[in-house]
Design a protein around this motif. Structure first.
Motif, short mmCIF file in Angstrom:
data_model
loop_
_atom_site.label_atom_id
_atom_site.label_comp_id
_atom_site.label_asym_id
_atom_site.label_seq_id
_atom_site.Cartn_x
_atom_site.Cartn_y
_atom_site.Cartn_z
N GLN A 113 -12.57 -2.16 11.25
CA GLN A 113 -14.02 -3.64 10.49
C GLN A 113 -13.95 -3.70 9.42
OE1 GLN A 113 -18.03 -2.49 11.84
NE2 GLN A 113 -17.25 -2.64 14.65
N VAL A 114 -12.77 -3.93 8.89
CA VAL A 114 -12.73 -4.27 7.26
C VAL A 114 -11.96 -5.50 7.43
CG1 VAL A 114 -10.99 -4.20 4.94
CG2 VAL A 114 -11.45 -1.85 6.24
N ASN A 115 -12.81 -6.07 6.12
CA ASN A 115 -12.20 -7.61 6.33
C ASN A 115 -13.14 -8.01 3.97
OD1 ASN A 115 -15.80 -7.82 5.97
ND2 ASN A 115 -15.53 -8.14 8.06
N ASP A 116 -13.06 -9.49 4.33
CA ASP A 116 -13.92 -9.43 2.44
C ASP A 116 -14.95 -8.62 2.42
OD1 ASP A 116 -10.84 -10.34 2.01
OD2 ASP A 116 -11.22 -12.19 2.79
N GLU A 117 -16.26 -9.51 3.09
CA GLU A 117 -17.73 -8.99 3.09
C GLU A 117 -17.98 -7.95 2.54
OE1 GLU A 117 -19.55 -10.35 6.35
OE2 GLU A 117 -19.12 -12.92 6.19
N LEU A 118 -17.00 -7.17 2.55
CA LEU A 118 -16.59 -5.81 2.71
C LEU A 118 -17.21 -5.38 1.13
CD1 LEU A 118 -15.42 -3.93 5.66
CD2 LEU A 118 -17.77 -4.58 5.49
N PHE A 119 -16.43 -6.16 -0.13
CA PHE A 119 -16.33 -5.70 -1.29
C PHE A 119 -16.34 -6.89 -2.09
CE2 PHE A 119 -12.40 -4.67 1.67
CZ PHE A 119 -12.54 -3.42 1.95
N HIS A 120 -17.29 -8.08 -1.55
CA HIS A 120 -17.31 -8.86 -2.51
C HIS A 120 -18.59 -8.83 -3.72
CE1 HIS A 120 -21.24 -9.31 0.07
NE2 HIS A 120 -21.78 -9.59 -0.61
N HIS A 121 -19.35 -7.13 -3.80
CA HIS A 121 -20.38 -6.54 -4.55
C HIS A 121 -19.44 -5.42 -5.67
CE1 HIS A 121 -20.05 -3.89 -1.38
NE2 HIS A 121 -20.72 -2.78 -2.26
N ILE A 122 -18.09 -4.85 -4.91
CA ILE A 122 -17.87 -4.31 -5.58
C ILE A 122 -17.02 -4.66 -7.09
CG2 ILE A 122 -15.58 -2.47 -5.88
CD1 ILE A 122 -16.66 -2.01 -2.43
N ASP A 123 -17.13 -4.41 -7.76
CA ASP A 123 -16.55 -4.62 -9.43
C ASP A 123 -15.04 -4.24 -9.58
OD1 ASP A 123 -15.49 -6.07 -11.68
OD2 ASP A 123 -16.63 -5.21 -12.70
N LEU A 124 -13.81 -4.21 -8.69
CA LEU A 124 -12.60 -3.83 -8.79
C LEU A 124 -11.51 -4.52 -9.20
CD1 LEU A 124 -10.81 -1.59 -8.68
CD2 LEU A 124 -10.31 -1.86 -6.05
N LYS A 125 -10.91 -4.87 -10.82
CA LYS A 125 -10.10 -6.18 -10.93
C LYS A 125 -9.20 -6.23 -10.37
CE LYS A 125 -12.50 -6.16 -15.41
NZ LYS A 125 -12.77 -6.35 -16.84
N GLN A 126 -8.67 -4.54 -10.26
CA GLN A 126 -6.71 -4.69 -9.89
C GLN A 126 -7.09 -4.75 -8.25
OE1 GLN A 126 -8.64 -1.80 -11.52
NE2 GLN A 126 -7.04 -0.96 -13.20
N PRO A 127 -6.26 -5.69 -8.01
CA PRO A 127 -5.77 -5.78 -6.60
C PRO A 127 -4.80 -4.91 -5.78
CG PRO A 127 -3.84 -6.88 -7.35
CD PRO A 127 -5.01 -5.81 -8.56
N PHE A 128 -6.08 -4.74 -4.21
CA PHE A 128 -5.27 -3.80 -3.40
C PHE A 128 -4.77 -3.62 -1.91
CE2 PHE A 128 -9.81 -4.09 -3.53
CZ PHE A 128 -9.86 -4.31 -1.52
N VAL A 129 -4.52 -2.75 -1.52
CA VAL A 129 -4.78 -2.79 -0.38
C VAL A 129 -4.03 -1.59 0.51
CG1 VAL A 129 -2.00 -3.42 1.33
CG2 VAL A 129 -2.12 -4.43 -1.17
N ILE A 130 -4.73 -2.13 2.59
CA ILE A 130 -4.97 -1.55 2.90
C ILE A 130 -4.52 -0.98 4.14
CG2 ILE A 130 -6.98 0.16 4.96
CD1 ILE A 130 -8.83 -1.54 2.61
N LEU A 131 -3.73 0.06 3.99
CA LEU A 131 -2.63 0.52 5.13
C LEU A 131 -3.14 1.50 6.25
CD1 LEU A 131 0.53 1.52 3.34
CD2 LEU A 131 -0.56 -1.19 4.17
N ASP A 132 -2.59 0.97 7.40
CA ASP A 132 -3.38 2.10 8.88
C ASP A 132 -1.79 3.59 8.71
OD1 ASP A 132 -1.53 1.16 9.48
OD2 ASP A 132 -1.91 -0.19 11.21
#
Length: 417
Positions: A47-66
């Motif tokens: 259930q990964v989406n943008d709303e899960l990360f909006h409060h996290i201050d991570l400046k580097q872009p990231f990718v999630i792979l299965d």
């Protein structure tokens, strides 16, 4: 001043470059933020989406792979080119697990290349601005040098050229507060002094010429008296010896009179006071002029064509006197005068039967003070033909000369009315 300004611009450019480089250091890895992202993903797997990360201050872009390497999520604006490219780019790779089950991978992008690209772009832009400022400074400096140095030098060059040509009435105009100051002022003072010296020289020469003209005119009076007395003595003399002596006196007085007349006219010509009055006259007046100098019946001439010519009779009489007097003096033969109308002129050809002159002397014969090589033992000033040429040309006529096989010829051409 210019050196200091350029140095300031260079130092400013160095400082800006250092600031840009320091501000573009690679971002430090935020392990806390990465751990938080890992926990959220592992907890909400599927259930990964943008709303899960909006409060996290991570400046580097990231990718999630299965677990099959398929992208199930990546931050906006991010472009994932595969796991191999991520390893090549030295991205951070974190395994995602749920218990002992392997879910996939979290790849934190290394933004070093992006930072370098941005740094290069900013350095290029700053260098363009710095070099633009330097170029502007150089252009302004060149304009300043042109206005304060090159332009005044060109003015000095033109001034010197005018002085060399004798144009001393043109002043050296300089802007106020120019860098040459007293140097240019001295040049202009020199011009004024040269102009004053030339004016003084002109006035001095004019005074001398006026004195010569005055003396020439005054000397003619006693010479005329000598000639008159000589003529009277000839009329009264009976003794051959006395007649011969009086003839000598008259002849020499006549020579002096001719020389003084030539000198007087030459001086007036230099003073631009030798005036002519050209009028329309009948060609019949030429007969009288010729007879006036027909000494001992040495002149042979045919009838002159009837026409109207533009002449000054007094000056033309002097021309004929000079030509015939020279022929008597240098040729010592009879003189034949032929006349014709040709191409708008009435021509008189004065032919003597002497030895003539050398061909290389012909172009010089009408020059002032020039006397040919055949004048040895004969009096003269070299002014007679010069003055004759002056008179004829100012009557819009022409005069020239040439050698014949049997003598020498002078031609005068009088313009038809």
């Amino acid at each position: 001043m210019l050196t200091i300004l350029i140095l300031i611009v260079f130092i400013t450019g160095i400082i800006i470059s250092v600031i840009i480089i320091n501000n573009k250091n690679n971002s430090e890895v935020d392990l806390v933020a990465i751990n938080e992202v890992v926990k959220i993903v592992e907890k909400n797997w599927g259930q990964v989406n943008d709303e899960l990360f909006h409060h996290i201050d991570l400046k580097q872009p990231f990718v999630i792979l299965d677990d099959l390497g398929k992208v199930i999520y990546q931050t906006p604006g991010n472009h994932f080119d595969g796991l191999y490219e991520a390893i090549k780019n030295r991205d951070i790779v974190v395994d995602l697990k749920h218990g002992h089950e392997f879910l996939g991978k979290l790849i934190i992008r290394n933004n070093e290349q992006l930072i370098l690209q941005q740094m290069k772009s900013e350095l290029i832009n700053s260098n363009i601005v710095i070099f633009g400022v330097l170029m502007l400074i150089n252009i302004l400096f060149i304009l300043y040098v042109h206005r304060t140095v090159l332009k005044p030098f060109r003015q000095l060059q033109n001034f010197a050229a005018n002085v060399a040509r004798g144009n001393l009435d043109i002043p050296l105009v300089m802007d106020k507060n120019n860098h040459f100051g007293a140097f240019t002022e001295s040049f202009d003072i020199m011009r004024e002094e040269l102009a004053n010296a030339r004016q003084r020289e002109y006035e001095s020469n004019r005074s001398k010429k006026e004195l010569v003209a005055t003396l020439s005119h005054d000397i003619k009076t006693p010479v005329a008296s000598i000639k008159a007395v000589s003529e009277l003595m000839l009329m009264q003399a009976a003794d051959e010896k006395v007649i011969k002596q009086v003839n000598t006196i008259y002849s020499k007085a006549d020579q002096i009179d001719l020389l003084i007349t030539d000198m007087f006219h030459a001086t007036l010509e230099e003073l631009q006071q030798l005036k002519l009055t050209v009028t329309e006259e009948s060609s019949e007046v030429l007969v009288k002029m010729i007879e006036n100098v027909n000494y001992d019946n040495q002149l042979i001439y045919d009838s002159i064509p009837q026409c109207i010519i533009l002449i000054d009779p007094v000056r033309l009489q002097q021309v004929i006197d000079n030509i015939i007097s020279n022929s008597y003096k240098y040729a010592g033969t009879k003189i034949e005068i032929k006349s014709q109308i040709h191409q708008g002129y009435l021509e008189l050809h004065f032919n003597d039967f002497g030895l003539g002159i050398k061909e290389d002397e012909l172009p010089l014969l009408f020059n002032k003070y020039y006397r040919g090589k055949n004048v040895e033992g004969k009096n003269g000033s070299g002014l007679g033909l010069y003055i004759s040429k002056y008179f004829i040309e100012n009557m819009n006529g022409k005069i020239n000369c040439y050698n014949r096989n049997d003598g020498f010829t002078i031609v005068i051409k009088m313009k038809l009315a």
